[in-house]
Write a protein that holds these residues in place. Structure first.
Motif, short mmCIF file in Angstrom:
data_model
loop_
_atom_site.label_atom_id
_atom_site.label_comp_id
_atom_site.label_asym_id
_atom_site.label_seq_id
_atom_site.Cartn_x
_atom_site.Cartn_y
_atom_site.Cartn_z
N GLN A 212 21.75 32.13 2.15
CA GLN A 212 23.27 31.28 2.66
C GLN A 212 22.87 29.79 2.88
OE1 GLN A 212 24.91 33.15 6.00
NE2 GLN A 212 25.44 35.07 4.92
N TRP A 213 21.86 29.41 2.27
CA TRP A 213 21.49 27.95 2.17
C TRP A 213 22.13 27.29 0.91
CZ3 TRP A 213 16.07 25.34 0.72
CH2 TRP A 213 16.03 24.19 1.11
N ASP A 214 23.41 26.80 1.40
CA ASP A 214 24.30 26.55 0.10
C ASP A 214 23.90 25.27 -0.60
OD1 ASP A 214 25.87 28.69 0.88
OD2 ASP A 214 27.25 27.63 2.35
N ARG A 215 23.40 24.26 0.24
CA ARG A 215 22.94 22.99 -0.56
C ARG A 215 22.10 23.12 -1.36
NH1 ARG A 215 25.77 18.72 1.80
NH2 ARG A 215 26.73 19.00 4.07
N ARG B 121 31.84 28.51 -1.09
CA ARG B 121 30.89 28.21 -0.44
C ARG B 121 30.17 26.56 -0.98
NH1 ARG B 121 27.19 33.13 0.79
NH2 ARG B 121 25.76 31.45 1.83
N LEU B 122 30.32 26.61 -2.29
CA LEU B 122 29.44 25.27 -2.95
C LEU B 122 30.36 24.29 -3.02
CD1 LEU B 122 27.35 27.30 -6.00
CD2 LEU B 122 26.87 26.56 -3.51
N PRO C 249 32.54 23.01 -1.04
CA PRO C 249 32.66 22.17 0.41
C PRO C 249 31.34 21.13 0.44
CG PRO C 249 33.39 24.32 0.88
CD PRO C 249 32.78 24.23 -0.64
N VAL C 250 30.18 21.65 -0.02
CA VAL C 250 28.84 21.01 0.40
C VAL C 250 28.48 20.02 -1.12
CG1 VAL C 250 28.08 22.80 1.59
CG2 VAL C 250 27.54 22.93 -0.73
N ALA C 251 29.32 20.17 -2.17
CA ALA C 251 28.80 19.52 -3.35
C ALA C 251 29.22 18.11 -3.03
CB ALA C 251 29.48 20.01 -4.78
N PRO C 252 28.44 17.06 -3.53
CA PRO C 252 28.76 15.57 -3.63
C PRO C 252 30.20 15.29 -4.43
CG PRO C 252 26.63 15.65 -3.66
CD PRO C 252 26.96 17.17 -3.91
N VAL C 253 31.07 14.58 -4.02
CA VAL C 253 32.15 14.43 -4.73
C VAL C 253 32.05 13.90 -6.14
CG1 VAL C 253 34.42 13.17 -4.75
CG2 VAL C 253 33.57 13.95 -2.67
N LYS C 254 31.20 12.74 -6.10
CA LYS C 254 31.15 12.16 -7.70
C LYS C 254 30.30 13.28 -8.51
CE LYS C 254 30.92 7.20 -6.52
NZ LYS C 254 30.34 6.11 -6.57
N THR C 255 29.17 14.11 -8.10
CA THR C 255 28.63 15.17 -8.80
C THR C 255 29.66 16.07 -9.13
OG1 THR C 255 26.41 14.80 -7.41
CG2 THR C 255 26.44 16.90 -8.90
N ALA C 256 30.29 16.49 -8.54
CA ALA C 256 31.45 17.76 -8.80
C ALA C 256 32.26 17.24 -9.67
CB ALA C 256 32.32 17.99 -7.39
N GLU C 257 32.60 16.00 -9.63
CA GLU C 257 33.85 15.62 -10.85
C GLU C 257 33.04 15.44 -12.05
OE1 GLU C 257 34.99 11.70 -9.38
OE2 GLU C 257 36.54 12.49 -7.77
N LEU C 258 31.67 14.99 -12.19
CA LEU C 258 30.96 14.84 -13.33
C LEU C 258 30.75 16.56 -13.90
CD1 LEU C 258 28.06 12.29 -12.48
CD2 LEU C 258 30.04 11.98 -14.03
N LEU C 259 30.30 17.25 -12.91
CA LEU C 259 30.42 18.51 -13.42
C LEU C 259 31.39 19.16 -13.90
CD1 LEU C 259 28.12 20.23 -10.86
CD2 LEU C 259 27.44 19.79 -13.13
N GLN C 260 32.74 18.90 -13.42
CA GLN C 260 34.13 19.27 -14.15
C GLN C 260 34.41 18.78 -15.23
OE1 GLN C 260 37.62 19.29 -11.35
NE2 GLN C 260 38.86 19.33 -13.05
N ARG C 261 34.01 17.35 -15.50
CA ARG C 261 34.07 16.77 -16.59
C ARG C 261 33.41 17.35 -17.93
NH1 ARG C 261 32.46 10.59 -16.42
NH2 ARG C 261 33.94 10.88 -14.62
N ASP C 262 32.10 17.80 -17.63
CA ASP C 262 31.32 18.40 -18.44
C ASP C 262 32.15 19.88 -18.77
OD1 ASP C 262 29.50 16.46 -19.05
OD2 ASP C 262 28.00 17.56 -18.53
#
Length: 349
Positions: A50-53, A86-87, A89-102
């Motif tokens: 349960q170490w989500d980060r 769980r992931l 909420p802990v994901a950096p916003v810019k990183t999450a947006e880049l991953l969604q773009r891919d």
């Protein structure tokens, strides 16, 4: 040798950390295949603790390697796992947006179209059936060791289904279609592990557009009017997003199966006959009015049988002809709910 020793000692998290450092060295050297082979077995170790980060970071590094080696199916699988309850909420916003773009780019890859993808954590599904007139009942399905919630309705009654989609993506997405597969109960046990297809399904119900899935909870409704008795299971939900197809099979979810039992309905149609009193020996027109009530009538016949001393002639026949008989049959045309039909007048004497 220190990694196997840590694993034997039960220090899986520390062993995974050492392997992750080896993977980082391979990444620095541009050896992405070797880094991927190291990260794949250890990517979920942090999730178990349960170490989500830490879990998100390992998935991110694995995604970076798969992106460089151009393995579209594996990359898509990793991208869908980067988002979840769980992931996200802990994901950096810019990183999450880049991953969604891919992610949006990969789901449109033609190479992906030949794959049928299963349950993905970036979208959570839940099916429910609105309360029906005959109620519901929980029953075990012993062969699968699952519980089935059977909802009872009558033929011709409208059943309403609600699909709740929870998106863990940071931005809205537009999907091409969402469909619900209904499989007959006796067939479900033999096909439930297969990829859902129209040939195995009793009915495939499409949800109405627009097909925009916003971040968070989304509700889609669909109605179905069963015209035959039977027992059915809500087998799977298909979400088609660009070239990718995600199947959420009910048996793969940790929730009771949803079923529909369609029972015979009580007829509501009525027949009105005028006049009520007939005089033997006198030619009288008989008028029949058929009221459909709430039923759907596709076809039928009205059989008229005379009592002693009366005779009848079919509709359209000349009363002066010798076609009188003790009975006749009148065809009934199709009739929708709330309508009435008046077959041609019948002569009686």
């Amino acid at each position: 040798a220190i990694v196997p020793l840590c694993q034997l000692a039960g220090s899986y998290r520390f062993a995974a950390r050492l392997q992750a450092e080896r993977a980082e060295i391979h990444i620095q050297l541009g050896e992405y295949h070797a880094a991927t082979d190291i990260l794949l077995p250890i990517v979920d170790i942090c999730a178990e603790d349960q170490w989500d980060r830490g879990h998100f970071w390992r998935l991110f590094r694995l995604a970076c390697c798969q992106r460089m080696i151009h393995d579209a199916p594996a990359y898509l699988n990793t991208l869908t796992r980067c988002f979840g309850s769980r992931l996200s909420p802990v994901a950096p916003v810019k990183t999450a947006e880049l991953l969604q773009r891919d992610l949006e780019a990969v789901v449109g890859d033609e190479e992906i179209s030949k794959y049928h993808l299963g349950v993905s954590p970036f979208l959570e599904t839940e099916l429910s059936v609105e309360a029906l007139s005959a109620g519901k009942m929980n029953t075990p399905l012993m062969s699968m060791r699952r519980k089935v919630v059977k909802n009872f309705c009558s033929v011709g009654e409208t059943a309403y289904f609600t699909l709740t989609l929870t998106s863990h993506l940071p931005k809205a997405i537009h999907v091409e279609s969402i469909r619900l597969f209904l499989v007959s109960f006796d067939k479900y046990e033999t096909v439930y592990m297969n990829t859902p297809c129209e040939e195995d399904s009793f009915r495939v119900l499409p949800f109405d557009p627009p097909m925009v899935i916003e971040p968070g909870e989304n509700k889609f409704k669909i109605e179905w009017i069963p015209m035959n008795t039977g027992q059915y299971i809500l087998s799977a939900v298909e979400i088609r997003w660009k070239a990718s197809c995600f199947f959420y099979r009910s048996c793969a979810l940790r929730k009771p199966l949803m079923g529909i039992d369609v029972l015979p309905s009580e007829p509501t149609q009525t027949i009105e006959l005028n006049p009520l009193f007939l005089i033997p020996g006198h030619v009288q027109p008989v008028r029949i009015v058929f009221h459909a009530g709430s039923d759907v009538i596709t076809e039928g016949t009205v059989d008229l049988i005379c009592s002693e001393g009366l005779q009848v002639i079919p509709p359209g026949a000349d009363p002066n002809d010798d076609e009188w008989s003790q009975s006749c049959q009148v065809p009934l045309p199709p009739c929708s709910p709330g309508e009435k039909n008046c077959p041609r007048n019948i002569s009686q004497k």
